[in-house]
Design a protein around this motif. Structure first.
Motif, short mmCIF file in Angstrom:
data_model
loop_
_atom_site.label_atom_id
_atom_site.label_comp_id
_atom_site.label_asym_id
_atom_site.label_seq_id
_atom_site.Cartn_x
_atom_site.Cartn_y
_atom_site.Cartn_z
N LYS A 156 1.07 -1.19 0.02
CA LYS A 156 0.00 0.11 0.01
C LYS A 156 0.95 1.27 0.15
O LYS A 156 0.56 2.05 -0.71
N GLU A 157 1.83 1.25 0.80
CA GLU A 157 2.67 2.40 0.96
C GLU A 157 3.47 2.86 -0.51
O GLU A 157 3.51 3.70 -0.89
N LYS A 158 4.09 1.58 -1.13
CA LYS A 158 4.75 1.91 -2.29
C LYS A 158 4.12 2.08 -3.25
O LYS A 158 4.17 2.78 -4.43
N GLU A 159 2.72 1.42 -3.49
CA GLU A 159 1.79 1.83 -4.58
C GLU A 159 1.33 3.33 -4.47
O GLU A 159 1.42 4.04 -5.54
N SER A 160 1.16 3.61 -3.29
CA SER A 160 1.08 5.42 -3.25
C SER A 160 2.21 6.37 -3.75
O SER A 160 1.80 7.18 -4.44
N LEU A 161 3.32 5.83 -3.18
CA LEU A 161 4.60 6.60 -3.59
C LEU A 161 4.54 6.48 -5.15
O LEU A 161 5.09 7.50 -5.97
N ALA A 162 4.49 5.24 -5.45
CA ALA A 162 4.48 5.11 -7.06
C ALA A 162 3.65 5.88 -8.06
O ALA A 162 4.01 6.73 -9.07
N ARG A 163 2.52 6.26 -7.44
CA ARG A 163 1.57 7.06 -8.30
C ARG A 163 1.85 8.38 -8.09
O ARG A 163 1.41 9.25 -9.27
N GLN A 164 2.69 8.87 -7.38
CA GLN A 164 3.21 10.26 -7.12
C GLN A 164 4.24 10.41 -8.16
O GLN A 164 4.33 11.80 -8.75
N GLN A 165 4.86 9.52 -8.81
CA GLN A 165 6.05 9.86 -9.54
C GLN A 165 5.79 9.22 -11.00
O GLN A 165 6.55 9.37 -11.93
N GLY A 166 4.70 8.46 -11.29
CA GLY A 166 4.49 8.13 -12.71
C GLY A 166 5.05 6.81 -12.84
O GLY A 166 5.75 6.19 -12.34
N PRO A 167 4.46 6.30 -14.20
CA PRO A 167 5.08 4.85 -14.44
C PRO A 167 6.32 4.75 -15.09
O PRO A 167 7.19 5.86 -15.69
N ARG A 168 6.85 3.61 -15.14
CA ARG A 168 8.46 3.27 -15.53
C ARG A 168 8.41 2.01 -16.28
O ARG A 168 7.37 1.40 -16.19
N LYS A 169 9.29 1.81 -17.18
CA LYS A 169 9.28 0.79 -17.73
C LYS A 169 10.63 -0.32 -17.45
O LYS A 169 11.39 0.23 -17.11
N ALA A 170 10.10 -1.47 -17.13
CA ALA A 170 11.02 -2.52 -16.70
C ALA A 170 11.17 -3.77 -17.48
O ALA A 170 10.15 -4.19 -18.04
N ILE A 171 12.34 -4.57 -17.06
CA ILE A 171 12.25 -5.68 -17.83
C ILE A 171 13.43 -6.90 -16.61
O ILE A 171 14.17 -6.00 -16.24
N THR A 172 12.81 -7.99 -16.42
CA THR A 172 13.60 -8.61 -15.38
C THR A 172 14.00 -10.04 -16.14
O THR A 172 13.27 -10.79 -16.99
N VAL A 173 15.45 -10.00 -16.09
CA VAL A 173 16.02 -11.16 -17.02
C VAL A 173 16.99 -12.03 -16.03
O VAL A 173 17.47 -11.69 -14.84
N GLU A 174 17.58 -13.19 -16.53
CA GLU A 174 18.56 -14.06 -15.90
C GLU A 174 19.48 -14.61 -17.02
O GLU A 174 19.14 -15.12 -17.98
N PHE A 175 20.65 -14.20 -16.90
CA PHE A 175 21.51 -14.87 -17.69
C PHE A 175 21.79 -16.43 -17.40
O PHE A 175 22.33 -16.59 -16.37
N MET A 176 21.53 -17.11 -18.25
CA MET A 176 21.89 -18.52 -18.14
C MET A 176 22.85 -18.80 -19.21
O MET A 176 22.34 -19.82 -20.30
N GLY A 177 23.92 -19.01 -19.07
CA GLY A 177 25.04 -19.17 -20.03
C GLY A 177 24.95 -18.29 -21.33
O GLY A 177 24.86 -17.10 -21.22
N ASN A 178 24.37 -18.89 -22.50
CA ASN A 178 24.24 -18.08 -23.54
C ASN A 178 22.92 -17.84 -23.74
O ASN A 178 22.42 -16.95 -24.93
#
Length: 283
Positions: A156-178
């Motif tokens: 709840k706290e972080k959702e409220s803070l995020a609304r004040q700052q606007g959206p960002r774009k993210a990607i989540t990855v893991e390197f597994m060898g090649n």
């Protein structure tokens, strides 16, 4: 098989096998550690065993996965683990145990593989559900509710803070060898990123190419790692390649390490995972 089944308990289990250290952490948080007869500790968690033995003198600790034969000798009355634990060569299929009147529980968010199998998406809600269910099994509802409340308050706290700052774009990855594995909307980081009002690069495949990562235009890149923090630092070295230098996240230095326990069955680490993802997006 990717769907829920009901199990019933006529009494509190007294000989529990915790097939993952993360499962044990939940039972510790619930003050149900004395009900555990055996626990498997992964390589990066094995250093905890001496202190745990003091706390749990009647528990056997294993640094190799507990297999079916070993588990049978332990005479368990409940087994809790990840989907991976119930495979051939380890504990075996859950039907084997259910036929012997030993209830089994696969932790909710330990099953999914992106776009591959029928398991439901991993969410903050399903993490809370696991802890609530363990609270019911061990008659530790108040302790479980305290864990759940901490997650709800953090979100709840972080959702409220995020609304004040606007959206960002993210990607989540893991390197597994090649290969580069991408964690989309069906896994926990994607759920948290979306709950914070941000967009998560989502691919309906488990792996992406280096070119797809290069053109992702992500503001933040979350990098998943297994093992020690040094293993995480080694994973970050992949971004020293010149081909990634124009990604906004690389330019801004927004390369954020997330341990695998934040991705798969985060349970007691969920609140911290929310904090770290928020920090990676905004701080």
């Amino acid at each position: 098989m990717g769907h829920h089944k009901e199990i019933s308990f006529h009494q509190i289990p007294q000989r529990v096998i915790a097939a993952r250290p993360e499962v044990l952490d939940v039972l510790l948080a619930l003050h149900a550690e004395q009900n555990v007869c055996a626990a498997y500790m992964t390589r990066d968690q094995a250093g905890r065993i001496p202190e745990l033995k003091k706390l749990m003198p009647n528990c056997q600790f294993f640094t190799n996965e507990i297999d079916r034969e070993t588990a049978l000798m332990l005479k368990p009355d409940f087994i809790v683990g990840w989907r991976w634990n119930f495979r051939k060569g380890s504990l075996g299929d859950v039907d084997f145990w259910n036929q012997r009147n030993v209830p089994t529980y696969i932790e909710e968010n330990s099953g999914p593989v992106p776009a591959v199998d029928p398991f439901p998406p991993s969410t903050v809600e399903s993490e809370m559900q696991f802890m609530e269910n363990m609270g019911k099994v061990f008659h530790k509802e108040d302790e479980a509710q305290a864990l759940v409340s901490a997650i709800k308050d953090t979100l709840k706290e972080k959702e409220s803070l995020a609304r004040q700052q606007g959206p960002r774009k993210a990607i989540t990855v893991e390197f597994m060898g090649n290969k580069i594995e991408v964690f989309g909307d069906k896994l926990l980081p994607g759920d948290i990123i979306k709950k914070l009002g941000c967009s998560n690069f989502n691919y309906e495949v488990p792996f992406i190419t280096r070119e797809e990562l290069r053109i992702s235009d992500a503001d933040t890149i979350f990098v998943i790692y297994h093992g020690s923090h040094q293993d995480g630092l080694n994973a970050l070295q992949n971004f020293s390649s010149p081909e990634f230098k124009d990604i906004p996240a690389v330019k801004k230095g927004r390369l954020v390490l997330l341990p695998y326990r934040y991705i798969c069955a985060s349970n007691v680490y969920t609140a911290q995972c929310i904090k770290d993802i928020y920090a990676g997006l905004y701080e």
